[in-house]
Design an enzyme around this catalytic site. Structure first.
Site, PDB file in Angstrom:
ATOM      1  N   LYS A 180       0.781  -1.154  -0.089  1.00 56.87           N
ATOM      2  CA  LYS A 180       0.039  -0.068   0.024  1.00 56.87           C
ATOM      3  C   LYS A 180       0.752   1.171   0.030  1.00 56.87           C
ATOM      4  O   LYS A 180       2.076   1.184   0.344  1.00 56.87           O
ATOM      5  CB  LYS A 180      -0.885   0.058   1.150  1.00 56.87           C
ATOM      6  CG  LYS A 180      -2.123  -0.980   1.528  1.00 56.87           C
ATOM      7  CD  LYS A 180      -2.982  -0.967   2.730  1.00 56.87           C
ATOM      8  CE  LYS A 180      -3.772  -2.085   2.613  1.00 56.87           C
ATOM      9  NZ  LYS A 180      -5.166  -1.838   1.643  1.00 56.87           N
ATOM     10  N   ARG A 187     -10.808 -11.210   1.525  1.00 51.61           N
ATOM     11  CA  ARG A 187     -11.505 -12.012   1.060  1.00 51.61           C
ATOM     12  C   ARG A 187     -10.940 -13.467   0.884  1.00 51.61           C
ATOM     13  O   ARG A 187     -11.637 -14.646   0.854  1.00 51.61           O
ATOM     14  CB  ARG A 187     -11.993 -11.634  -0.552  1.00 51.61           C
ATOM     15  CG  ARG A 187     -10.750 -11.862  -1.503  1.00 51.61           C
ATOM     16  CD  ARG A 187     -11.106 -10.954  -2.712  1.00 51.61           C
ATOM     17  NE  ARG A 187     -11.023  -9.600  -2.433  1.00 51.61           N
ATOM     18  CZ  ARG A 187     -11.009  -8.547  -3.533  1.00 51.61           C
ATOM     19  NH1 ARG A 187     -11.616  -8.886  -4.595  1.00 51.61           N
ATOM     20  NH2 ARG A 187     -11.314  -7.390  -3.015  1.00 51.61           N
TER      21      ARG A 187
END
Length: 499
Positions: free
Chosen positions: A279, A353
């Protein structure tokens, strides 16, 4: 701080402050009129001086009002009587706390009459939760926590004695929900060097000790995960020295009225660097909040236990940490999930996920009727809905409507988004059953489509809280959402009746 419900004569109350409402054009509420009559028009005479107009935001503190035993009376502007809604009501309550909390006021009596936003149950519940929220302070780690208020007790005056029972029920529910919200915030706000996956498992085990008659906790460590084939979950944690732990909290109520098994799964990424698909540095410190879904499930189970809800509820805290390391999973890897389905990794920052998919498969052993996962899943949901509304996805219309109803009741806004087959095609892979991200469009939807592939055996809903779980900026911190919504969903499943 304690809350009390009673019906009293305001002029006889020996307290530090009585709070009553005033409307625009200097119109007094019934409670204010009563105090004005008891004081021979003293309040009216002061209002005529023009120091308060009755607009939202106006407050006027009165001292030593004749024939009134309270040391002070706080007049609070509520705007136009027929224009008060939930949002304005919360602002009104916040204004009262702002006017009071820095003063040496320990005991308060609220007597809000002529405010008809709801029935007495919702009126009291909204008051308590709003007041509690206004008084919440983030716990600091520097050992300089200063008590932010002198308030010891708040009494809510009930005008009609027939409403006392319902009001007391509302107070009981509100305090349990506040305990859930506060616990969620406190857990979410902890720094990641303290709150890691192991710490989450400790917090879960604390619940089994505190509520030993109703809660049992099982901790799934990495050894057990390997035995179960939870390869996607394990892969996410491979780059971190803090190994993953999945905490399974099983709540069994007494005298169960609803035989359905309800399960919650919370994404518990205690820190998410993005992994090899790292990130940007600018806001990476906020990735300690990537476990807010797990914190919300933790808080919701606290409410169920506090109120002894007659339900069976399972909560999973999917604790993990996504770091860069020599053992990190990579773009290009193909993982075999617990379900047997294979996933091509195109981006290691789409990790939530992967943790959730194995958690959702694990839940099948309990044969749940309803499963709701809660996750700070996608920036795409923030782009689509902003920071006020959470995304809702579901494979069952009835469940979706039940969550939307709870959202309307609590003013915790959610919005339903589709899972059309066209979106599933975005996850196509040449070498695996599907990939872990789409091609860049409709990211919140394709993430939900990914999760839906692991929820074929039960009714399922997914709440994407990436935009609503915390606030950035000067007053940064966890919001505690969507805990009240989830609590209300459980209350509705419990068949509670509000008059």
């Amino acid at each position: 701080m304690n809350f009390f419900i009673k019906s009293c004569f305001l002029d006889k109350e020996k307290t530090d402050c009585i709070v009553v409402s005033v409307f625009e054009l200097s119109e007094l509420s019934d409670s204010a009129i009563y105090l004005d009559k008891c004081s021979n028009g003293h309040i009216t005479s002061l209002i005529k001086l023009g120091d308060i107009q009755g607009k939202i935001g106006d407050t006027l503190m009165l001292y030593k009002v004749p024939k009134i035993l309270s040391k002070r009376i706080l007049l609070v502007g509520c705007g136009k009587k027929d224009e008060i809604n939930i949002i304005r009501f919360k602002k009104i309550l916040k204004n009262t706390i702002h006017a009071i909390k820095k003063k040496s006021i320990k005991n308060i009596v609220y007597s809000f009459s002529n405010i008809n936003i709801d029935n007495i149950y919702w009126m009291i519940r909204r008051m308590v939760l709003s007041l509690k929220e206004s008084l919440y302070e983030t716990i600091k780690i520097n050992n300089t926590n200063i008590k932010n208020t002198n308030i010891h007790s708040i009494t809510l005056n009930i005008i009609k004695k027939n409403d006392l029972f319902i009001a007391k029920t509302a107070l009981k529910h509100a305090l349990a929900i506040d305990h859930a919200i506060t616990s969620t915030k406190n857990l979410s706000n902890l720094p990641p060097n303290i709150c890691n996956p192991l710490y989450l498992s400790y917090k879960a085990q604390e619940l089994s000790k505190k509520y030993e008659n109703n809660i049992v906790v099982e901790i799934i460590d990495i050894k057990k995960m390997k035995e179960l084939g939870m390869n996607a979950y394990i892969a996410v944690g491979n780059g971190s020295k803090n190994k993953p732990f999945m905490s399974v909290i099983k709540y069994s109520g007494n005298n169960i009225v609803n035989k359905k098994i309800i399960a919650f799964v919370g994404k518990g990424l205690t820190f998410d660097s993005g992994g090899i698909s790292i990130k940007p540095a600018l806001h990476m410190h906020e990735m300690k909040y990537d476990m807010c879904g797990a914190a919300a499930v933790y808080g919701t189970l606290i409410m169920a236990a506090e109120l002894q809800l007659p339900l069976t509820v399972i909560g999973i805290l999917s604790g993990c940490e996504n770091m860069v390391g020599s053992h990190s999973f990579r773009p290009g890897d193909v993982l075999t999930t617990m379900s047997g389905q294979t996933v091509e990794i195109l981006n290691t920052d789409a990790e939530g996920r992967l943790v959730l998919c194995d958690s959702l498969t694990y839940l099948e052993r309990f044969s749940p009727d309803i499963v709701i996962d809660v996750a700070t899943l996608t920036g795409a949901c923030v782009t689509a809905l902003g920071e006020s509304v959470s995304g809702l996805f579901s494979n069952n219309e009835e469940l979706s409507n039940q969550l939307l109803h709870a959202s309307q009741e609590t003013d915790d806004k959610i919005w339903s988004l589709p899972l059309f087959s066209e979106y599933h095609k975005e996850l196509n892979s040449d070498i695996a059953d599907f990939s872990n991200i789409g091609r860049g469009k409709a990211g919140a939807i394709t993430a939900a489509c990914f999760l839906s592939k692991f929820t074929k055996k039960y009714n399922w809903a997914h709440l994407d809280i990436a935009g609503t779980a915390w606030k950035s900026g000067k007053k940064s911190g966890a919001t505690g959402r969507p805990v009240e919504l989830l609590c209300q969903f459980l209350l509705n499943q419990s068949n509670y009746i509000y008059n």
